[in-house]
Enzyme design. Structure first.
Site, short mmCIF file in Angstrom:
data_model
loop_
_atom_site.label_atom_id
_atom_site.label_comp_id
_atom_site.label_asym_id
_atom_site.label_seq_id
_atom_site.Cartn_x
_atom_site.Cartn_y
_atom_site.Cartn_z
N CYS A 45 15.47 -10.22 32.08
CA CYS A 45 14.85 -9.44 33.16
C CYS A 45 14.74 -7.97 32.78
O CYS A 45 13.75 -7.30 33.11
CB CYS A 45 15.66 -9.56 34.45
SG CYS A 45 15.87 -11.25 35.01
C1 BEZ Z 1 18.04 -13.11 32.07
O1 BEZ Z 1 17.27 -12.40 32.73
O2 BEZ Z 1 18.41 -12.77 30.97
C2 BEZ Z 1 18.50 -14.42 32.60
C3 BEZ Z 1 18.70 -14.61 33.95
C4 BEZ Z 1 19.15 -15.82 34.41
C5 BEZ Z 1 19.40 -16.85 33.51
C6 BEZ Z 1 19.18 -16.67 32.16
C7 BEZ Z 1 18.73 -15.44 31.69
#
Ligand code: BEZ
Length: 211
Positions: A45
């Protein structure tokens, strides 16, 4: 509520990092992209929001208002934005909804309980200047989105909205487009003065009309 292409994008009022926003007022006469991500302070994210910040001028060029959402609160958003600015070498320049009560996530069906009970998946909605939903894509949490592809789809959608054309597989800016089947052969020359090719009676192409 199941949202489908062609539906009016449901309106809402949200707490965001840029103050309270009414969605339809925020869109105004513009197009919009509303996208959710699973959680603050997560790696994928972080890269996504940095990427969108860097592409903001591309969204602006296309009259597309950007709005992101996650189910974390405003204090988390504000702290995390500092990290995004630092690590992605940018400034987050669009509002981030703090959907703590999950009202908007539920309205847009962004929580898929068999993927995650509590967190939003990576949903994307592109909304036209008529406030209708033009595109819905859902990505899993583990896959960061390709925002260049989303800009490409917006280019295609805006061409379709402004001219009677569609875009073929893997189309890119500057390549020929497909003349809509609804256009009669006798009307093609006046509608598409740059010329056209008839490859099959149902497959007619013309140079991209807006360049
Ligand atoms: C991420 O944004 O890195 C992420 C969020 C939830 C699960 C896996 C990755």
């Amino acid at each position: 509520m199941t949202l489908r292409l062609g539906d009016i994008a449901p309106d809402f009022t949200a707490v965001t990092t840029e103050g309270e926003i009414n969605f339809h007022e925020y869109l105004g006469e513009n197009w919009g992209i509303l996208f959710s991500h699973p959680a603050d302070y997560t790696p994928v994210c972080t890269t996504e929001l940095g990427t969108v910040a860097k592409l903001k001028s591309e969204f602006d060029k296309r009259n597309v208002k950007v709005l992101a959402l996650s189910v974390d609160g405003l204090a988390d958003h504000e702290g995390w934005i500092k990290d995004i600015n630092e690590t992605q070498a940018t400034q987050v320049n669009f509002p981030l909804i703090a959907d703590k009560d999950r009202k908007i996530s539920q309205l847009y069906d962004m929580i898929h309980p068999n993927a995650s009970e509590n967190f939003t998946v990576r949903s994307v909605f592109v909304i036209g200047d008529d406030r209708k939903i033009k595109l819905i894509i859902t990505y899993p949490a583990s896959t960061g989105r390709n925002f260049d592809e989303l800009l490409r789809v917006i280019d295609s959608l805006q061409l379709t909205a402004d001219y009677s054309v569609a875009t073929p597989a893997n189309w890119k800016q500057g390549e020929d487009v497909v003349i809509a089947p609804s256009i009669k052969n006798e009307d093609i020359s006046s509608k598409f003065p740059k010329g056209h090719k008839v490859i099959k009676p149902y497959l007619r192409t013309t140079p991209q009309p807006n360049i």
